[in-house]
Design an enzyme around this catalytic site. Structure first.
Site, short mmCIF file in Angstrom:
data_model
loop_
_atom_site.label_atom_id
_atom_site.label_comp_id
_atom_site.label_asym_id
_atom_site.label_seq_id
_atom_site.Cartn_x
_atom_site.Cartn_y
_atom_site.Cartn_z
N CYS A 1 16.52 11.07 14.63
CA CYS A 1 17.69 10.18 14.62
C CYS A 1 17.48 8.78 15.19
O CYS A 1 17.88 7.80 14.56
CB CYS A 1 18.84 10.85 15.34
SG CYS A 1 19.28 12.36 14.52
C1 UGA Z 1 19.75 12.27 20.11
C2 UGA Z 1 20.95 11.92 20.97
O1 UGA Z 1 20.67 12.23 22.34
C3 UGA Z 1 22.19 12.72 20.52
O2 UGA Z 1 23.32 12.32 21.27
C4 UGA Z 1 22.43 12.44 19.03
O3 UGA Z 1 23.51 13.20 18.55
C5 UGA Z 1 21.20 12.80 18.25
O4 UGA Z 1 20.07 12.04 18.73
C6 UGA Z 1 21.45 12.50 16.80
O5 UGA Z 1 21.80 11.36 16.47
O6 UGA Z 1 21.40 13.43 15.99
P1 UGA Z 1 17.99 14.28 20.08
O7 UGA Z 1 17.21 13.40 19.14
O8 UGA Z 1 18.20 15.69 19.75
O9 UGA Z 1 19.43 13.63 20.34
O10 UGA Z 1 17.21 14.30 21.47
P2 UGA Z 1 17.24 13.53 22.87
O11 UGA Z 1 17.46 14.51 23.93
O12 UGA Z 1 18.15 12.38 22.82
O13 UGA Z 1 15.73 13.03 22.96
C7 UGA Z 1 15.20 12.11 22.01
C8 UGA Z 1 13.80 11.73 22.41
O14 UGA Z 1 13.82 10.89 23.56
C9 UGA Z 1 12.88 12.92 22.78
O15 UGA Z 1 11.60 12.69 22.23
C10 UGA Z 1 12.84 12.87 24.30
O16 UGA Z 1 11.66 13.44 24.83
C11 UGA Z 1 12.91 11.38 24.54
N1 UGA Z 1 13.42 11.00 25.87
C12 UGA Z 1 14.66 11.37 26.25
C13 UGA Z 1 12.62 10.25 26.71
O17 UGA Z 1 11.49 9.88 26.37
N2 UGA Z 1 13.12 9.89 27.95
C14 UGA Z 1 14.36 10.25 28.34
O18 UGA Z 1 14.72 9.88 29.49
C15 UGA Z 1 15.15 11.00 27.49
#
Ligand code: UGA
Length: 430
Positions: free
Chosen positions: A266
């Site tokens: 996303c």
């Molecule tokens: C993300 C959003 O968090 C959701 O709110 C949204 O609904 C979703 O996209 C979407 O549009 O469908 P998601 O992609 O499942 O959710 O995962 P996240 O938990 O947001 O993590 C995304 C990426 O960022 C992962 O690779 C994670 O490891 C990374 N990340 C996350 C970091 O590198 N640092 C952080 O502090 C947090």
């Protein structure tokens, strides 16, 4: 209530499970016959905690069914959620062909229906899409007028993979973009058992809230990574820095974990669609473009560090622990592990991989890598180990697990190892 869902992908199936949990009756519809057959036989085409059990239960209680027949879905429901995919076409532009077909097909079905029906767009769509494409298709195909004959809402999802059902049932907020009050009130009643803030807006504001949220979260990560890259050069622990930063309630402690960058289906897609939309309005969104550029370069940082410690990678055995874009999922879309594996292969390294769930998906891109079901076997005689996702089981790793490596070079791309149990490891930004 009786709910139909068009599109049985990740969003459709998690929403279906969530609605079943709330006691609604759900009928999913998908054009993919094989997928429908697969789900009917008790399987799910995704791994997501709690979804399979919830759907199995709902099937037993006759509150979940799935069909390829849209008439059956629309006839047996009061509300239809559109959850078809909106991938990137080219240059960031959103691909609307699935939305276009779905809304036209839905219009044809509504033509036959004589009672009010609510249409809800849950797919992520760039601002103005619902009004300009979906509404216009439904009106022209059904010959009906919005307001009296059918209602329309935009209801973006904010679910995180791996936590989707929990996020669905306990959301921070529910955003309802409503064409009119009647539509918004009907949708609100679907969520009446969820205790949270409900914010009602017009259609395009709700569409924009989704893009602004994902862009903000991704920007937070890129900014955190940039601070992390500077901290690394200064010998400062960036996690301690961001702990101090996150104590400011205006910033919050969340999404301040630096590492190899964000992955997932996303963030990148949505940000590129927003850049494309703003360019179509002659606005150059410089900061947002930089968020993507920084993220594209971040996985390379772990290779730089590896080469600094191991020298040439030619012929070296490098083990990758965790290749999913994050923990608790088998999803590898946009996973930083993909560009890391590709760069390692280009540099002549031999790769071995361990991931609790995502290996089968990774094999489709990299069939010639060695995949293991056991961490120690994967690490055996390795010259280096890179940790690329935050699976909880990696927190339990100790020196023993790494003892059969040829050279004990361990680099974390995600902060997960316990320094009381493993010594001599380094982080990409810490
Ligand atoms: C993300 C959003 O968090 C959701 O709110 C949204 O609904 C979703 O996209 C979407 O549009 O469908 P998601 O992609 O499942 O959710 O995962 P996240 O938990 O947001 O993590 C995304 C990426 O960022 C992962 O690779 C994670 O490891 C990374 N990340 C996350 C970091 O590198 N640092 C952080 O502090 C947090």
């Amino acid at each position: 209530m009786k709910i139909s869902i068009m599109g049985s992908g990740y969003v459709g199936l998690t929403a279906a499970a969530g609605f079943c949990k709330l006691g609604h009756e759900v009928i999913c519809m998908d054009v993919d016959k094989e997928k429908v057959k697969f789900i009917k036989s008790g399987n799910l085409p995704l791994y997501e905690h709690g979804i399979k059990e919830t759907i199995e239960n709902a099937i037993k209680q006759k509150r979940f069914s799935i069909t390829t027949n849209l008439s059956e879905a629309v006839d047996n429901s009061e509300i239809t959620f559109i959850t078809v995919p909106t991938p990137e076409a080219s240059d960031g532009k959103q691909e609307t062909k699935f939305l276009n077909t779905a809304s036209k097909d839905l219009g044809k079905e509504l033509k036959k229906k004589n009672v009010y029906h609510l249409v809800v767009v849950k797919s992520t769509v760039v601002p103005e899409t619902t009004e300009k494409l979906i509404l216009s298709n439904i009106e022209s195909e059904s010959g009906k007028k919005i307001g009296n004959d059918f209602g329309l809402c935009v209801n973006p999802e904010f679910l995180r993979e791996g936590e989707a059902l929990k996020d669905f049932l306990k959301p921070d907020r529910i955003i309802i973009g409503e064409y009119d009050k009647k539509s918004g009130d009907a949708l609100e009643s679907v969520y009446k058992d969820i205790k949270t803030v409900i914010m009602k807006t017009d259609l395009k504001t709700a569409e924009m809230i989704k893009y602004a949220s994902n862009t903000f979260l991704a920007s937070k990560i890129s900014l955190t990574n940039e601070i992390g890259n500077i901290c690394k050069k200064l010998g400062i622990n960036t996690y301690e820095v961001m702990k101090g930063v996150g104590l400011d309630h205006r910033i919050s402690p969340y999404f301040l974990r630096s590492g190899i960058g964000f992955g997932g289906s996303c963030f990148r897609k949505d940000i590129r669609a927003l850049i494309w939309k703003s360019e179509s309005l002659s606005y150059d969104s410089k900061l947002i473009k930089e968020v993507i550029k920084l993220n594209e370069n971040q996985p390379h940082k772990i290779i730089e560090l590896l080469e600094k410690k191991a020298g040439s990678l030619k012929g070296k055995k490098v083990s990758l622990l965790g290749i999913a874009f994050k923990e608790n999922t088998d999803d590898i879309r946009e996973s930083p592990a993909i560009s890391i594996a590709a760069e390692l292969i280009k540099k002549g390294a031999k790769i071995s991989i361990y991931d609790p769930k995502a290996s089968d998906n990774f094999k489709k891109i990299f069939p010639n890598i060695h995949y293991f079901n056991d961490i120690e076997k994967c690490l055996f005689k390795s010259d280096a180990c890179l940790i690329l996702s935050e699976w909880e089981q990696f927190r339990q790793l100790s020196n023993v697990h790494f003892s059969k490596m040829k050279n004990k070079i361990i680099i974390e791309g995600r902060k997960i190892l316990n320094p009381n149990m493993v010594d001599n490891f380094e982080g990409v930004c810490w």
